[in-house]
Design an enzyme around this catalytic site. Sequence first.
Site, short mmCIF file in Angstrom:
data_model
loop_
_atom_site.label_atom_id
_atom_site.label_comp_id
_atom_site.label_asym_id
_atom_site.label_seq_id
_atom_site.Cartn_x
_atom_site.Cartn_y
_atom_site.Cartn_z
N CYS A 1 0.86 -1.19 0.00
CA CYS A 1 0.00 0.00 0.00
C CYS A 1 0.88 1.23 0.00
O CYS A 1 1.58 1.51 0.99
CB CYS A 1 -0.92 -0.01 1.23
SG CYS A 1 -2.03 1.43 1.29
N CYS B 1 -0.40 3.89 2.80
CA CYS B 1 -0.06 3.60 4.20
C CYS B 1 1.39 3.20 4.37
O CYS B 1 1.87 3.06 5.51
CB CYS B 1 -0.97 2.49 4.74
SG CYS B 1 -2.72 2.90 4.75
N CYS C 1 -9.04 0.82 2.68
CA CYS C 1 -10.37 1.42 2.56
C CYS C 1 -10.22 2.88 2.16
O CYS C 1 -9.61 3.66 2.90
CB CYS C 1 -11.14 1.29 3.87
SG CYS C 1 -12.77 2.08 3.82
N CYS D 1 -19.37 -0.40 5.26
CA CYS D 1 -20.82 -0.45 5.39
C CYS D 1 -21.38 0.94 5.69
O CYS D 1 -21.05 1.53 6.73
CB CYS D 1 -21.22 -1.42 6.49
SG CYS D 1 -23.01 -1.57 6.71
N CYS E 1 -15.91 0.44 8.67
CA CYS E 1 -15.37 -0.66 7.88
C CYS E 1 -15.68 -1.97 8.57
O CYS E 1 -15.48 -2.10 9.78
CB CYS E 1 -13.86 -0.50 7.72
SG CYS E 1 -13.39 0.06 6.07
#
Length: 294
Positions: A87, A90, A101, A115, A121
């Site tokens: 990533c 991050c 996310c 959600c 998350c």
Amino acid sequence: SVTLSNPVEKVAYLVIFHILFVLFVWTYWKSIFTLPVQPGKKYHMSYADQERYENEERPEVQRQILAEIARKLPVYTRTGSGGIRFCDRCQLIKPDRCHHCSVCSVCVLKMDHHCPWVNNCIGFSNYKFFLLFLAYSLLYCLYIAATAFKYFIKYWTGELTNGRSKFHVLFLLFVAVMFFVSLMFLFGYHCWLVSRNRSTLEAFSAPVFQNGPDKNGFNLGFVKNLQQVFGEEKKLWLLPIASSQGDGHFFPMRALCEAQNPLLANEEQWEDDGIDEEPHDSGEASSLAIEKET
């Protein structure tokens, strides 16, 4: 007998209602305020490795740097091109089943989805709570629809004369049935995912291992799949208490279990149907087997 049955019936309705309501609120609360677990420090790149990676312009050398760092970590899944899952936002090596996310702007362990219902998350830390929230919401809607249905029958036969009561009964029954049907499909889909040990993201895009993509790579059998989410203590399964196995960084894989015990390979063939197995192209598999795990 009629005078005794009515109070008992009312008390039973109230007890069931409050039990379902408490469980519904409890699971919803846990789904909202249980923060998603992020990867540990050992998965983050050090300052020296980060400088070395960013200053390198050749993609093949960058892949070698990531492979060198990942040799010390228990990571087995790969990108579609066979590289280490990294990533860049991050600055960390992604553990297996971990995804970034874009809404929360963090990497989430065993991320399932973000959600909007709980504005959080859904991942390793709260997936059990989310499943229980769906289950108790389903039972709550079913209870409301069942108790309102007899008044709907009275409305249909003309026994209800109050206009406001008619509107309230129709509205309550319609909303309860509508939510029950939608939750039934959503809960059934997640039950199927749990039985196959997949996340929503993995159902749409199979995880890639060294020998290629395999959507059954984490499938250990129905019972063990349930235990990974709900734990081994069955008395805790229906309560929103953390009992999931592991720490979210490493998950047992079917390939490793088969390597340790060759008999499991035959058992998996008996348990799994041939529909879920995907043929792997030999050329693709050879291109994906680039980094060797230790």
